[in-house]
Design an enzyme around this catalytic site. Structure first.
Site, PDB file in Angstrom:
ATOM      1  N   THR A  29      23.365  26.900  15.872  1.00  0.00           N
ATOM      2  CA  THR A  29      23.674  27.437  17.203  1.00  0.00           C
ATOM      3  C   THR A  29      25.094  27.989  17.261  1.00  0.00           C
ATOM      4  OG1 THR A  29      24.585  25.406  18.118  1.00  0.00           O
ATOM      5  CG2 THR A  29      22.192  25.653  18.240  1.00  0.00           C
ATOM      6  N   CYS A  30      25.383  28.662  18.374  1.00  0.00           N
ATOM      7  CA  CYS A  30      26.696  29.308  18.504  1.00  0.00           C
ATOM      8  C   CYS A  30      27.780  28.337  18.960  1.00  0.00           C
ATOM      9  CB  CYS A  30      26.587  30.466  19.482  1.00  0.00           C
ATOM     10  SG  CYS A  30      25.439  31.691  18.868  1.00  0.00           S
TER      11      CYS A  30
END
Ligand SMILES: Cc1ncc(COP(=O)(O)O)c(C=O)c1O
Length: 399
Positions: free
Chosen positions: A339-340
């Protein structure tokens, strides 16, 4: 070697076959067939863990705690082995109901409930509930005559990774007032319960809790005690080896010997049955050298199957699928999730041989409190669960 004795940290193990406890052919076939990330639930392992615990706690009735891992196939296997079930929510009630489990094989162990949760459990046929305070007890006044209550007592435990008695359970001294209120309102009190914390590294808090509960039952001899519920807590090996279950349970069994005649003993194991039954298979999506460290970006992380690293404080043993050269070079690396978010890191500092995009890592002991708390942050789907039998090498199994 018994695989349950294995508790390697990847950096320390320096063994070319870090997956020696698995049937390698089955594992490689799975990897060839399925896209990562995925989890593998081994039902024969569920059975092995259930039987190991039952052998270590003879005569104790096991109520599997669904919260650890609620996969229907695991529940069905446990049902076929004669397990009972520990439920905490309407969702869990409806899941076991849909699998043909009867309410009288279950207890509702959540100490705090909405009225509709009590109603739904009763409708299902489950009439044994846990309470741990007066306010909760009052909720049962309309159901007097229909319910059997179990009072949960708090025993703090610094040796438990998750100290549940911080949040739930009354003091022993509060019991007489609660029992009195119940009896005045015609509500039957039938048992005492405790949970000395999940992943408890020593049995001693449980032993002391049994002794204190036995003493309390003897003092309150006007109550028709039927059950003592000793909760969960039974530990598994993650990075460190824990006591074999038979040795962990021996002093608990000895303390249970002091119970007055005719009182049944319940336990609510979650982690011990679920954790060793599932692994996660993840692969390297990208890599970058950042400062002195090599960063590997995997296709699952702490928002997904590794969520237990955040919520459950577990650090899962990891091993590469490809055998590696134990005498070769290792590099200080970071294993990150996809994920970011920068919190999405599985391991901040792990010694790894150089890996390439597409290489596979296996996370072990990943059945309990993992997918149960996974999210779909960033719209990454949760890892799918593949159900198998016998992924472990039979030669490493020894009950
Ligand atoms: C009421 C209750 N019972 C049983 C369990 C399962 O405990 P464990 O996973 O330590 O066996 C839990 C865990 O949170 C719990 O809250």
């Amino acid at each position: 070697m018994n695989k349950h004795m294995i508790a390697e940290s990847f950096a320390e193990q320096s063994h070319p076959d870090a997956l020696q406890e698995f049937d390698r052919e089955s594992l490689e076939n799975l990897v060839a067939k399925h896209e990562t990330p995925f989890m593998v639930l081994d039902l024969s392992e569920v059975e092995y863990q259930y039987k190991s615990l039952q052998a270590a706690l003879p005569g104790v009735k096991l109520f599997y705690a669904l919260k650890a891992l609620s996969h229907p196939e695991l529940i069905k296997r446990l049902k076929s082995l004669g397990s009972s079930f520990d439920l905490a929510t309407i969702g869990e009630v409806e899941l076991v109901e849909s699998l043909g489990i009867k309410g009288d094989q279950c207890i509702h162990s959540h100490p705090i409930k909405k009225d509709k949760e009590i109603k739904r459990a009763l409708e299902f046929g489950c009439n044994r509930f846990v309470v741990d305070n007066i306010e909760e007890l009052r909720k049962f006044i309309p159901y007097a005559g229909q319910v059997e209550l179990i009072m949960r007592v708090s025993f703090r435990n610094q040796q438990a990774v998750v100290d549940l008695s911080r949040k739930f359970g009354c003091a022993l001294e509060e019991l007489p007032v609660m029992v009195d209120l119940a009896q005045k309102n015609g509500i039957e009190v039938v048992g005492l319960s405790f949970h000395v914390g999940s992943q408890s590294l020593s049995p001693m808090t449980q032993v002391n809790a049994v002794r204190a509960s036995v003493a309390a039952m003897k003092v309150m001899h006007h109550v028709r005690w039927k059950f003592l519920d000793i909760g969960g807590s039974f530990p598994v090996s993650y990075q460190e080896a824990v006591l074999p279950i038979i040795d962990f349970c021996a002093p608990v069994m000895e303390a249970l010997g002091e119970l007055p005649e005719g009182i049944e003993v319940y336990a609510e194991p979650g982690r011990f049955i679920a954790a060793p039954s599932m692994i996660e298979v993840i692969s390297v999506v990208g890599k970058a050298k950042r400062g002195a460290k090599m960063w590997y970006y995997m296709d699952d992380g702490v928002y997904g199957g590794f969520s237990g690293q955040m919520f459950d404080h577990a650090v899962y043993p990891l091993a590469p699928l490809k055998p590696f050269d134990a005498t070769g070079e290792f590099f200080s690396s970071v294993l990150a999730g996809p994920t970011c978010d920068s919190i999405d890191v599985i391991s901040e500092d792990i010694e790894l041989p150089e890996m390439e995009v597409g290489d596979i890592l296996i996370g072990k002991q990943m059945g309990a409190y993992t997918i149960a708390s996974a999210t779909e942050f960033n719209y990454y789907p949760k890892p799918k669960v593949i159900v198998v039998e016998d992924i472990f090498d039979p030669e490493t199994e020894a009950l």
